[in-house]
Design an enzyme around this catalytic site. Sequence first.
Site: not given
Length: 321
Positions: A101, A260, A264, A287
């Site tokens: 973030h 979101h 990311d 991720h």
Amino acid sequence: MNAALPQTGATLMPSPQHDGQMQHTLRQPIRSVGTGLHTGACIELRLSPAPENTGIVFRRTDMALPPITARYDAVVDTRLSTVLGHGTNPPQAERIATVEHLMAALSGCGIDNVFIDVNGPEIPVFDGSAAEFVFLLECAGITQQAAARRNIYIRQTVRVEDGEAFAELSPTTQSGLSIDISIDFPAAAIGQQRYGAQVDAALFRRHLCTARTFVLQSEIDHLHSVGLARGGSLDNAIVVNGDNVLNPAGLRHADEFVRHKVLDAIGDLYLAGGMIHGHFRGHKSGHTLNNRLLRKLFANQENWRTTRPGTRTRLPQIKAA
């Protein structure tokens, strides 16, 4: 995957992030204190100006750990957040977790050089979005430096997959980073969502930085059982149970979940060590795939081209995929 892309950023002016020119750092240091999402510890964060060509450097102030430059090859774990460390499997206590973030805020605000001091093993979660990091950066002030920015141009398509999930970077004739991400969750409150836009500073501030991380209620007990999410609460994450959002105030955006995921991805891609110019497309990505994508990208010099710090260049010719 056939839905029309929203035109969210179509009328926004280009930002310094996409001018392809000079590096930026903070005007002055700034500090804040927050809770670690997984440790539940009170953690102090300090952001300081850094000289040209320094990059983004994380430093642990609570132990004698060498500084960690924020790069894709310093990522040591991606299961629940993007985690930096030295070597291939450093001890948990010698890592810096949940950097994505803050990295997204640095990318969105066009910060090339900064020292990040933290006195614990993770970055404070604040409200679960990047909004408070953007607030800190704007309070500190952003100043232009004399050296040229490092730009990374995608020359041919690179793709990684994991079952139905995938992430890819492809060339574009337009300067800057465009993103197209779709998600598909069985929880009815999330379901299928898609978001696509040309990313710039104005778009990031208005539409992306406030999107919070989210978790399924069914996952919380497991996280607690393995000693994680000790600092998690309805104040720093969206909690979903079936077709219900448990946060009393509800969602900030109807599509906050996919926004979101875009946030990311912006943070993870900034671990390239420069501003990426290309098109990112992902489906059910996260991720792990984001990091695998950068590793595959830089494994072959034919995939990319860069402008070196201290030089200026025109947009290079794109090699056909």
